[in-house]
Design an enzyme around this catalytic site. Structure first.
Site, mmCIF file in Angstrom:
data_model
loop_
_atom_site.group_PDB
_atom_site.id
_atom_site.type_symbol
_atom_site.label_atom_id
_atom_site.label_comp_id
_atom_site.label_asym_id
_atom_site.label_seq_id
_atom_site.Cartn_x
_atom_site.Cartn_y
_atom_site.Cartn_z
ATOM 1 N N GLU A 80 -0.434 0.208 -3.823
ATOM 2 C CA GLU A 80 0.790 -0.381 -3.283
ATOM 3 C C GLU A 80 1.426 0.476 -2.198
ATOM 4 O O GLU A 80 1.902 -0.039 -1.182
ATOM 5 C CB GLU A 80 1.803 -0.645 -4.410
ATOM 6 C CG GLU A 80 1.435 -1.825 -5.302
ATOM 7 C CD GLU A 80 0.434 -1.480 -6.395
ATOM 8 O OE1 GLU A 80 -0.023 -0.320 -6.454
ATOM 9 O OE2 GLU A 80 0.105 -2.364 -7.204
ATOM 10 N N HIS A 149 7.714 -5.382 -16.249
ATOM 11 C CA HIS A 149 7.274 -6.601 -15.556
ATOM 12 C C HIS A 149 8.418 -7.588 -15.354
ATOM 13 O O HIS A 149 8.183 -8.763 -15.131
ATOM 14 C CB HIS A 149 6.142 -7.280 -16.324
ATOM 15 C CG HIS A 149 4.769 -6.814 -15.910
ATOM 16 N ND1 HIS A 149 4.376 -5.504 -15.994
ATOM 17 C CD2 HIS A 149 3.705 -7.484 -15.389
ATOM 18 C CE1 HIS A 149 3.127 -5.382 -15.568
ATOM 19 N NE2 HIS A 149 2.699 -6.572 -15.178
#
Lengths: 349, 343
Positions: A80, A149
């Site tokens: 990322e 999440h």
């Protein structure tokens, strides 16, 4: 159908809008925005883990690889930070990346490139370089998403100069804001919410833009101003609807974007109603609600008929299990309680 | 006397054949470029104590051959990114000296308008695309510039200078993996000067696994050459750039070099105890500038008259550039608020 998907199906709503015409789902609207932008500008490309897999990022990137080819729509290594820097460099040299993530939690791996680099390059370079890129992600909630999440991190990024932060809440806005974000010459973060994605709404064909930095009234009323974005605002609106029979009406201000923040619409509404309920999908402490509350407190404290009230998440990590989750998140009921408390504050009755 | 990191090159003993392969003017031009960087750095160092250059400085003295050898292999249109020790590469790529010094003096006409400072030099007109003060921060950005060249069909090659410590950052390996995956036109140029601020390499990496071999394991064409030898650096980078331009993908070049000065500021800080001053003195015997001057003299390509003329010309240029910077305007409050967003 897994129960999580079944739950999402149950969240289907229709966007309240005056416009009549073709209806699309939220994800179809986003998909159409990407397709139009890619057809219009060969410099637009789409990347991310899942953009060309069977799930196609909840359907948002469906068919794009077939339509535009793999050099412009590609899966990424799980890197990322690296890929965010790569997007930044590509953007500085003529491309317009749209980097998609399933969840904002993964952006935390890329803060060095977002906060130390992409956001600052135009300023540090004295205007000689620009970073037109879109970082897209969808906030999760429920079915065990848990602490890693489900995070809504817009509050962490709101104080970073040079960024733009977009939080759509309708299919119409999702498409128009995506098109505006791609056309924008700055790094733009779009935070969707998973629970808004099954909405249907009227979405015009072709290219149109929803302006970044401008809020909109979803409802007009007199008793209070409800200010926020995304799913938090949708929840507040449901709560308001449940209180209609009690004769309560409110301005519902959908900010659509958090940065730049539309001070004008916030202050206009609060000066009229004198009461502000500020809602956000992120933590209340030090976050979006706190900033908006401060804007009101600094600009029109004398007008307030009651203390500002905010509804965000408690100062806790998100628990993963169902029971704790129900206790953790705001609900229609808790939003309704917040509205009533604002109208009848303890000690001010 | 402790020399942990000895010079391991061969000076210029095996470089005789270079003379036949290159134009004399090119070989002397590279000397001029190195000498100019050395003198500019010395001038900055000598005036730094006056506190008029209110910016951190990271002098490149001792590493000039790396800057010049690498940048001489690049076209003006090739893209270059750097880290915090950026003076040498900026100048070698052709970056404007006046713009650099004005930036150091915090003037409005600095190369980035006094917003970036010494660790963020930039001159787009010569392909000096930028630098980052975050170690390894520019590495993925340079990789993105290479992706853009590939997707848009542009002819430029992207290059990025990084240090040994940058290879301890995960993002370097993320970038190398992606560059190898996509066969991007990029050269990673690693100046291994053995120290990260004051922390020696052996406290940060296992010494029996050289950095360039790690890069090779990621699928890059990877070599190590003497970073104090401008000719060897030039040839290694030329070969890597040619590979990139042919579409053969990324390369990694590790060049052992030695930083004669401290990590930041003026002067050598060896006395503070993190390295033996004898190690610095030992490397100074293999000075990249004077070593190359000796080679050119032996080959009959540089005489004392030419050298004196270069010194004179460089000295005049430096004096003018300092004067220009000192006399330039400061930015105003209005400048503070511009370019937050790009329209």
């Amino acid at each position: 159908m897994p129960w999580s998907e079944a739950f999402l199906e149950s969240q289907q709503t229709h966007t309240t809008t005056q416009v009549v015409g073709r209806e699309l789902s939220y994800t179809q609207a986003l998909n159409e925005a990407l397709s139009l932008a890619m057809a219009l500008d060969p410099n637009v490309f789409v990347l991310g883990q899942g953009v060309d897999d069977p799930s196609t990022m909840f359907g948002v990137t469906k068919g794009l690889a077939e339509q535009f080819g793999s050099p412009r729509v590609f899966e990424t290594p799980l890197s990322e930070e690296g890929l965010t820097g790569i997007c930044t460099g590509a953007a500085m040299h003529g491309l317009r990346p749209v980097y998609c993530h399933n969840r904002p939690d993964f952006l935390l791996l890329a803060f060095n490139q977002i906060v130390n680099h992409a956001s600052k390059i135009h300023y540090m370079d004295n205007g000689q370089n620009r970073v037109p890129m879109v970082i897209w992600s969808a906030i999760g909630r429920g079915w065990g998403s848990g602490a890693q999440h489900s995070q809504a991190i817009q509050g962490l990024l709101m104080s970073v100069p040079g960024l733009k932060i977009v939080m759509p809440s309708t299919p119409y806005d999702a498409k128009g804001l995506m098109l505006s974000a791609i056309a924008d010459n700055n790094p733009v973060l779009i935070f969707e919410h998973r629970w808004l994605m099954k909405q249907q709404g009227v979405v015009p064909e072709g290219i149109y833009n929803v302006p970044i930095g401008k809020g909109i009234y979803r409802e007009r009323g007199t008793d209070l101003s409800i200010i926020g974005t995304s799913h938090a605002l949708a929840l507040a609106q449901q709560a308001l609807a449940s209180l209609k029979e009690q004769g309560i009406s409110a301005d519902v201000v959908d900010l659509r974007t958090l940065k730049p923040l539309d001070h004008e619409i916030i202050l206009e509404s609060v000066k009229k109603t004198g009461r502000a309920l500020i809602v956000d999908t992120g933590w209340a402490m030090g976050g979006v609600c706190a900033e908006i509350g401060c804007v009101i407190a600094e600009n029109c404290p004398q007008i307030l008929k009651a203390p500002i009230k905010r509804v965000g998440l408690p100062d806790l990590p998100t628990p993963a299990g169902h029971t704790l989750e129900q206790l953790y998140y705001p609900s229609e009921e808790s939003m309704a309680r917040a509205i009533l408390e604002l109208l009848n504050p303890i000690g001010m009755e | 006397m402790v020399i942990n990191f000895p010079y391991q090159g061969s000076d210029f003993e095996d470089c005789g054949d270079f003379v036949a392969r290159y134009e004399a003017s090119f070989l002397t031009q590279m000397f001029h470029s190195m000498l100019r960087i050395r003198r500019i750095e010395e001038a900055i160092e000598s005036q730094y104590h006056q506190d008029q250059m209110k910016t951190p400085i990271h002098l490149v003295i001792g590493q000039e051959a790396a800057s010049v050898g690498a940048c001489s292999a690049l076209k003006k249109s090739d893209i270059l990114y750097c880290g915090h020790r950026t003076n040498g590469a900026y100048l070698a790529k052709g970056g404007d000296l006046k713009g650099m010094l004005s930036e150091f003096f915090c003037r409005k006409n600095g190369c980035v308008g006094s917003r970036g400072g010494s660790m963020h030099l930039l001159d787009k007109s010569v392909g000096m695309a930028g630098s980052s003060a975050i170690v390894a921060g520019a590495v993925p950005i340079a990789t993105g510039a290479a992706l853009s060249a590939q997707l848009r069909g542009d002819d430029y090659v992207s290059t990025v200078f990084l240090g040994d410590a940058a290879t301890e950052e995960g993002v370097v390996w993320e970038s190398l993996n992606f560059a190898a995956l996509k066969k991007l036109p990029i050269v990673y140029f690693c100046e291994n000067n053995f120290f990260s601020v004051c922390t020696p390499l052996e406290e940060r990496q296992p010494l029996d696994t050289p950095i360039y071999k790690k890069a090779a394991a990621f699928g890059l064409h990877s070599v190590q050459v003497d970073g104090s030898n401008v000719l060897k650096v030039y040839e290694a980078v030329t070969s890597a750039v040619a590979r990139a331009r042919r579409g053969d993908g990324p390369s990694f070049i590790e060049v052992p070099v030695y930083r004669w000065r401290g990590h930041g500021g003026a002067g050598d800080d060896s006395a503070s105890g993190y390295r033996d001053p004898a190690e610095v003195a030992d490397w100074q015997k293999h000075c990249p500038v004077e070593g190359y001057a000796g080679f050119l003299q032996r080959e009959g390509l540089l005489d004392s008259q030419q050298r004196a003329a270069m010194e004179q010309q460089i000295s005049t240029e430096i004096a003018e550039a300092f004067q220009h910077a000192e006399q330039s305007e400061n930015p105003t409050e209005e400048d503070l608020y511009s370019h937050v967003y790009c329209n």
